[in-house]
Scaffold this active site. Structure first.
Site, PDB file in Angstrom:
ATOM      1  N   THR A  90       0.810  -1.222   0.000  1.00 53.91           N
ATOM      2  CA  THR A  90       0.000   0.000   0.000  1.00 53.91           C
ATOM      3  C   THR A  90       0.842   1.271   0.000  1.00 53.91           C
ATOM      4  O   THR A  90       0.304   2.366   0.149  1.00 53.91           O
ATOM      5  CB  THR A  90      -0.922   0.019   1.238  1.00 53.91           C
ATOM      6  OG1 THR A  90      -0.111  -0.008   2.434  1.00 53.91           O
ATOM      7  CG2 THR A  90      -1.849  -1.189   1.245  1.00 53.91           C
ATOM      8  N   TRP A  91       2.154   1.126  -0.133  1.00 49.13           N
ATOM      9  CA  TRP A  91       3.049   2.290  -0.126  1.00 49.13           C
ATOM     10  C   TRP A  91       2.729   3.203  -1.299  1.00 49.13           C
ATOM     11  O   TRP A  91       2.546   2.733  -2.426  1.00 49.13           O
ATOM     12  CB  TRP A  91       4.504   1.817  -0.177  1.00 49.13           C
ATOM     13  CG  TRP A  91       5.514   2.914  -0.180  1.00 49.13           C
ATOM     14  CD1 TRP A  91       5.528   4.010   0.615  1.00 49.13           C
ATOM     15  CD2 TRP A  91       6.664   3.036  -1.024  1.00 49.13           C
ATOM     16  NE1 TRP A  91       6.618   4.802   0.333  1.00 49.13           N
ATOM     17  CE2 TRP A  91       7.336   4.221  -0.673  1.00 49.13           C
ATOM     18  CE3 TRP A  91       7.203   2.234  -2.035  1.00 49.13           C
ATOM     19  CZ2 TRP A  91       8.501   4.641  -1.298  1.00 49.13           C
ATOM     20  CZ3 TRP A  91       8.361   2.651  -2.662  1.00 49.13           C
ATOM     21  CH2 TRP A  91       9.009   3.836  -2.284  1.00 49.13           C
ATOM     22  N   GLN A 108      -1.974   8.243  -3.720  1.00 49.69           N
ATOM     23  CA  GLN A 108      -2.036   8.286  -5.174  1.00 49.69           C
ATOM     24  C   GLN A 108      -3.396   7.864  -5.724  1.00 49.69           C
ATOM     25  O   GLN A 108      -3.782   8.269  -6.817  1.00 49.69           O
ATOM     26  CB  GLN A 108      -0.933   7.383  -5.755  1.00 49.69           C
ATOM     27  CG  GLN A 108      -0.671   7.584  -7.231  1.00 49.69           C
ATOM     28  CD  GLN A 108       0.506   6.735  -7.708  1.00 49.69           C
ATOM     29  OE1 GLN A 108       0.945   5.823  -7.025  1.00 49.69           O
ATOM     30  NE2 GLN A 108       1.013   7.051  -8.876  1.00 49.69           N
ATOM     31  N   ASP A 160       0.339  -5.670   2.855  1.00 49.36           N
ATOM     32  CA  ASP A 160       1.397  -4.981   3.584  1.00 49.36           C
ATOM     33  C   ASP A 160       1.126  -3.489   3.671  1.00 49.36           C
ATOM     34  O   ASP A 160       0.716  -2.850   2.699  1.00 49.36           O
ATOM     35  CB  ASP A 160       2.742  -5.212   2.886  1.00 49.36           C
ATOM     36  CG  ASP A 160       3.880  -4.500   3.595  1.00 49.36           C
ATOM     37  OD1 ASP A 160       4.293  -4.963   4.670  1.00 49.36           O
ATOM     38  OD2 ASP A 160       4.344  -3.467   3.066  1.00 49.36           O
ATOM     39  N   TYR A 203       2.759   5.253   6.120  1.00 49.91           N
ATOM     40  CA  TYR A 203       2.172   5.390   4.791  1.00 49.91           C
ATOM     41  C   TYR A 203       0.973   6.337   4.855  1.00 49.91           C
ATOM     42  O   TYR A 203      -0.012   6.071   5.538  1.00 49.91           O
ATOM     43  CB  TYR A 203       1.726   4.036   4.245  1.00 49.91           C
ATOM     44  CG  TYR A 203       2.842   3.068   3.930  1.00 49.91           C
ATOM     45  CD1 TYR A 203       4.181   3.460   3.994  1.00 49.91           C
ATOM     46  CD2 TYR A 203       2.580   1.752   3.569  1.00 49.91           C
ATOM     47  CE1 TYR A 203       5.207   2.579   3.707  1.00 49.91           C
ATOM     48  CE2 TYR A 203       3.600   0.853   3.278  1.00 49.91           C
ATOM     49  CZ  TYR A 203       4.906   1.277   3.352  1.00 49.91           C
ATOM     50  OH  TYR A 203       5.917   0.389   3.070  1.00 49.91           O
ATOM     51  N   ARG A 257      14.796  -4.010   5.725  1.00 49.61           N
ATOM     52  CA  ARG A 257      16.003  -3.251   5.393  1.00 49.61           C
ATOM     53  C   ARG A 257      17.020  -3.295   6.527  1.00 49.61           C
ATOM     54  O   ARG A 257      17.707  -2.308   6.792  1.00 49.61           O
ATOM     55  CB  ARG A 257      15.659  -1.817   5.005  1.00 49.61           C
ATOM     56  CG  ARG A 257      14.855  -1.721   3.721  1.00 49.61           C
ATOM     57  CD  ARG A 257      14.892  -0.344   3.098  1.00 49.61           C
ATOM     58  NE  ARG A 257      16.247  -0.001   2.657  1.00 49.61           N
ATOM     59  CZ  ARG A 257      16.794  -0.390   1.503  1.00 49.61           C
ATOM     60  NH1 ARG A 257      16.119  -1.178   0.686  1.00 49.61           N
ATOM     61  NH2 ARG A 257      18.008  -0.025   1.186  1.00 49.61           N
ATOM     62  N   GLN A 283      12.188  -8.089   5.117  1.00 50.59           N
ATOM     63  CA  GLN A 283      11.545  -7.467   3.967  1.00 50.59           C
ATOM     64  C   GLN A 283      12.607  -6.651   3.233  1.00 50.59           C
ATOM     65  O   GLN A 283      13.133  -5.673   3.777  1.00 50.59           O
ATOM     66  CB  GLN A 283      10.390  -6.581   4.436  1.00 50.59           C
ATOM     67  CG  GLN A 283       9.380  -6.294   3.343  1.00 50.59           C
ATOM     68  CD  GLN A 283       8.202  -5.505   3.860  1.00 50.59           C
ATOM     69  OE1 GLN A 283       8.203  -4.274   3.789  1.00 50.59           O
ATOM     70  NE2 GLN A 283       7.197  -6.189   4.384  1.00 50.59           N
ATOM     71  N   CYS A 322      10.213   0.521  -8.552  1.00 50.62           N
ATOM     72  CA  CYS A 322       9.454   1.783  -8.523  1.00 50.62           C
ATOM     73  C   CYS A 322       8.940   2.178  -9.906  1.00 50.62           C
ATOM     74  O   CYS A 322       8.840   3.361 -10.236  1.00 50.62           O
ATOM     75  CB  CYS A 322      10.300   2.915  -7.936  1.00 50.62           C
ATOM     76  SG  CYS A 322      10.719   2.678  -6.202  1.00 50.62           S
ATOM     77  N   GLN A 361      -3.315  -2.717 -13.888  1.00 52.80           N
ATOM     78  CA  GLN A 361      -1.915  -2.998 -13.563  1.00 52.80           C
ATOM     79  C   GLN A 361      -1.804  -4.180 -12.608  1.00 52.80           C
ATOM     80  O   GLN A 361      -0.931  -5.033 -12.776  1.00 52.80           O
ATOM     81  CB  GLN A 361      -1.280  -1.756 -12.935  1.00 52.80           C
ATOM     82  CG  GLN A 361       0.207  -1.927 -12.618  1.00 52.80           C
ATOM     83  CD  GLN A 361       0.784  -0.721 -11.888  1.00 52.80           C
ATOM     84  OE1 GLN A 361       0.039   0.162 -11.435  1.00 52.80           O
ATOM     85  NE2 GLN A 361       2.088  -0.665 -11.775  1.00 52.80           N
TER      86      GLN A 361
END
Length: 390
Positions: A108-109, A115, A137, A142, A212, A237, A271, A352
């Site tokens: 959902t980022w 957006q 996720d 966010y 990360r 992740q 991205c 998409q």
């Protein structure tokens, strides 16, 4: 599943730049069971890390088949009642834990609360759910928390059974004030591992993992958990796509074999770079055209970005031969890695998302020959120290 972000106090790292997203998430790890050596004609022979992974995968698949057959027989059901059968969506264990996740998840980022509208978000979740996706996720940062609210509201509205879903979220960048972010006792609990153990013991989450984090940090968290009889992380992740490979292909497999940590990967299309939309520059309606994504635009128009676009053009004939689009090829390429438990998709339109979900049909076509073709074009396959010694 909850996640906790880590970072230096007072740092000015921007969450919008994925290079700096460093977090931790909720999940429990299973016991460390190293794959046994395979034998042939009565003689034992050592397996490579890839061979060990494949052997372990076959063993787990056999166990799952036995368990599923037992369950179906117990309740007088048939295989037609299972989600994987009705949707065709494969499911994998998250690391060496018993948690089963769809090999494709929905992230959902950027999209939820930002957006796209709430109506489009509901359509995306519905498409994903009906396609067999059980992993969704999000993160507290966010859209300043709106993404979590929208996600929960849609689940409630649709009436989906909570037990049928795996929800992952991430912590750290909770607010602007120093007391509203971080992983100190003031914000959650003093220590990350103790905090995650506390949250799980309180029933607020079932598992925890990291995002990360370096391999050394993950190993340290595991050691702390074992030393003080707490719950270790079960997954990391990490960013993974055609142009970002080393961590997932070199570092994480070693952690999987040692302590059972699996990989949940994000940004399979880099991205949007791999989508092909930036082949002739940066379109006005694209994410890279937004002011807050100047870093993405700079990456695309750089010399390295132009080289990447040329490589994508060279990959297009392979996609055409396999009867798929370039994004589908890229997602299937990520899934072909047996060490990846799930790949998180980020979509802004239903079309998409449907296209990217079609990567499941491409996965069986990802033969060793096709993978070698792709490697020969990319020329960025990472090698571990063991590979160099051999």
């Amino acid at each position: 599943m909850l996640a906790a972000r880590t970072g230096a106090a007072g740092s000015q790292i921007s969450e919008e730049n994925p290079k700096f997203r460093r977090q931790s998430g909720l999940s429990t790890g299973g016991k460390d069971k190293s794959p046994k050596k395979a034998s042939e004609n009565g003689k034992d022979r050592s397996l490579s890390p890839t061979g060990q992974t494949q052997l372990r995968a076959r063993q787990l698949a056999l166990v799952r088949e036995v368990e599923m057959n037992w369950y179906l027989k117990l309740y007088d059901l048939s295989s037609e009642h299972t989600a994987s059968h009705t949707t065709g969506m494969p499911h994998r264990n998250l690391g060496k834990s018993g948690l089963r996740v769809s090999c494709l998840g929905l992230g959902t980022w950027v999209t939820f609360g930002g957006q796209i509208s709430d109506e489009v978000a509901e359509r995306l979740m519905t498409i994903a759910y009906e396609s067999g996706v059980n992993l969704f996720d999000t993160a507290e940062v966010y859209a300043a928390g709106k993404a979590e609210v929208i996600l929960g509201s849609i689940i409630k509205k649709k009436g989906w059974r909570r037990s049928s879903l795996v929800i992952t979220t991430k912590l750290y960048w909770g607010g602007k004030a120093e007391t509203e972010r971080g992983l100190s006792r003031k914000h959650i609990i003093e220590e990350i591992v103790r905090a995650m153990t506390h949250v799980i013991n309180q029933g607020m989450a079932m598992y925890w993992g990291t995002s990360r984090w370096s391999a050394m940090e993950i190993m340290e968290a595991y050691s702390v958990a074992r030393q003080f009889n707490m719950i270790p992380p079960v997954c990391e992740q990490a960013e993974y796509h055609l142009f970002q490979r080393e961590k997932v292909e070199v570092q994480l497999p070693e952690l999987y074999h040692k302590i059972g940590v699996g990989a949940m990967t994000w940004s399979p299309l880099a991205c949007g770079i791999i989508s092909g939309k930036y082949g002739n520059g940066v379109p006005e309606s694209s994410r890279a055209s937004l002011k807050c994504y100047q870093w993405l635009k700079e990456r695309i128009v750089s010399e390295e970005g132009r080289k990447q676009q040329n490589k994508l053009k060279d990959l297009s004939p392979i996609a055409e031969r396999l009867g798929c689009t370039l994004p589908q090829l890229a997602v299937a390429w990520c899934l072909r890695n047996e060490g990846v438990s799930s790949v998180l998709l980020g979509s802004s339109t239903p079309e998409q998302l449907i296209e990217n979900l079609g990567a499941i049909q491409v996965l069986p076509k990802m033969t060793s020959h096709v993978v070698n073709e792709i490697d020969n074009i990319l020329r960025n396959k990472p090698y571990s120290k063991k590979d160099y010694r051999s």
